[in-house]
Design a protein around this motif. Structure first.
Motif, PDB file in Angstrom:
ATOM      1  N   LYS A   6      42.602  41.049  33.331  1.00 31.71           N
ATOM      2  CA  LYS A   6      42.546  39.581  33.257  1.00 31.71           C
ATOM      3  C   LYS A   6      42.139  39.076  31.880  1.00 31.71           C
ATOM      4  O   LYS A   6      42.252  37.892  31.600  1.00 31.71           O
ATOM      5  CB  LYS A   6      41.619  39.044  34.337  1.00 31.71           C
ATOM      6  N   HIS A  10      48.131  37.582  27.033  1.00 30.88           N
ATOM      7  CA  HIS A  10      49.479  37.177  27.439  1.00 30.88           C
ATOM      8  C   HIS A  10      49.582  36.873  28.930  1.00 30.88           C
ATOM      9  O   HIS A  10      50.603  36.376  29.392  1.00 30.88           O
ATOM     10  CB  HIS A  10      50.488  38.271  27.087  1.00 30.88           C
ATOM     11  N   LYS A  12      48.184  34.615  30.963  1.00 33.73           N
ATOM     12  CA  LYS A  12      48.339  33.213  31.373  1.00 33.73           C
ATOM     13  C   LYS A  12      49.795  32.757  31.214  1.00 33.73           C
ATOM     14  O   LYS A  12      50.370  32.168  32.125  1.00 33.73           O
ATOM     15  CB  LYS A  12      47.406  32.312  30.567  1.00 33.73           C
ATOM     16  N   ALA A  13      50.395  33.042  30.079  1.00 33.39           N
ATOM     17  CA  ALA A  13      51.789  32.645  29.843  1.00 33.39           C
ATOM     18  C   ALA A  13      52.730  33.370  30.803  1.00 33.39           C
ATOM     19  O   ALA A  13      53.649  32.769  31.354  1.00 33.39           O
ATOM     20  CB  ALA A  13      52.185  32.940  28.397  1.00 33.39           C
ATOM     21  N   HIS A  15      52.183  34.734  33.889  1.00 35.59           N
ATOM     22  CA  HIS A  15      52.155  34.287  35.288  1.00 35.59           C
ATOM     23  C   HIS A  15      52.645  32.860  35.415  1.00 35.59           C
ATOM     24  O   HIS A  15      53.261  32.490  36.409  1.00 35.59           O
ATOM     25  CB  HIS A  15      50.785  34.515  35.940  1.00 35.59           C
ATOM     26  N   HIS A  16      52.430  32.041  34.391  1.00 34.79           N
ATOM     27  CA  HIS A  16      52.949  30.665  34.417  1.00 34.79           C
ATOM     28  C   HIS A  16      54.478  30.659  34.408  1.00 34.79           C
ATOM     29  O   HIS A  16      55.115  29.963  35.203  1.00 34.79           O
ATOM     30  CB  HIS A  16      52.409  29.869  33.229  1.00 34.79           C
ATOM     31  N   LEU A  17      55.084  31.444  33.514  1.00 31.79           N
ATOM     32  CA  LEU A  17      56.549  31.501  33.415  1.00 31.79           C
ATOM     33  C   LEU A  17      57.192  32.106  34.659  1.00 31.79           C
ATOM     34  O   LEU A  17      58.302  31.744  35.034  1.00 31.79           O
ATOM     35  CB  LEU A  17      56.973  32.273  32.171  1.00 31.79           C
ATOM     36  N   GLY A  19      55.955  31.738  37.606  1.00 29.16           N
ATOM     37  CA  GLY A  19      55.676  30.852  38.723  1.00 29.16           C
ATOM     38  C   GLY A  19      54.756  31.481  39.753  1.00 29.16           C
ATOM     39  O   GLY A  19      54.861  31.187  40.947  1.00 29.16           O
ATOM     40  N   THR A  21      50.606  32.984  40.677  1.00 30.12           N
ATOM     41  CA  THR A  21      49.196  32.997  40.306  1.00 30.12           C
ATOM     42  C   THR A  21      48.864  34.398  39.814  1.00 30.12           C
ATOM     43  O   THR A  21      49.620  35.346  40.048  1.00 30.12           O
ATOM     44  CB  THR A  21      48.294  32.652  41.508  1.00 30.12           C
ATOM     45  N   VAL A  22      47.733  34.535  39.162  1.00 25.13           N
ATOM     46  CA  VAL A  22      47.292  35.850  38.694  1.00 25.13           C
ATOM     47  C   VAL A  22      47.110  36.783  39.886  1.00 25.13           C
ATOM     48  O   VAL A  22      47.494  37.956  39.844  1.00 25.13           O
ATOM     49  CB  VAL A  22      45.982  35.735  37.874  1.00 25.13           C
TER      50      VAL A  22
END
Length: 115
Positions: A6, A10, A12-13, A15-17, A19, A21-22
């Motif tokens: 965690k 990289h 955050k980007a 899991h955002h791209l 779609g 959650t971590v």
């Protein structure tokens, strides 16, 4: 036990791209389920299996992105016109420009942009 790092800058980007959650990404890479009858059991993957899963995800994502880019380039260079009878073109009779590709293996020019 396997777990996503965690502290990776990289994460955050990524899991955002994707779609996700971590926790969803961690569950997808670090765990698998076994269903026997009506029971489902969750098991932890080894670090090696999780890394192989991550590599497969990266390759699949790269392949999907490449296919999307090829499709968009083909759509953007195709000349949109209607023939004399008023019928709109389709992929078989579409007129398009061509693009040459220079990669590490040299220059290539394809009649049809595909891979």
């Amino acid at each position: 036990e396997c777990e996503i790092d965690k502290s990776n800058s990289h994460l955050k980007a990524a899991h955002h791209l994707l779609g996700l959650t971590v926790d969803d990404l961690n569950r997808a890479l670090c765990y698998f389920s076994i269903t026997a009858g009506r029971e489902t059991h969750l098991r932890s993957n080894s670090k090696e299996k999780a890394e192989k899963g991550l590599l497969a995800l990266i390759k699949a994502t790269y392949g999907a992105m490449f296919a999307y880019i090829v499709k968009r380039v083909n759509e953007s260079i195709t000349i949109d016109h209607t023939n004399a009878v008023g019928k709109k073109y389709n992929e078989q009779n579409a007129v398009s420009a061509s693009i040459g590709v220079l990669d590490i293996f040299g220059f290539e020019s394809f009649k049809s942009n595909s891979f």
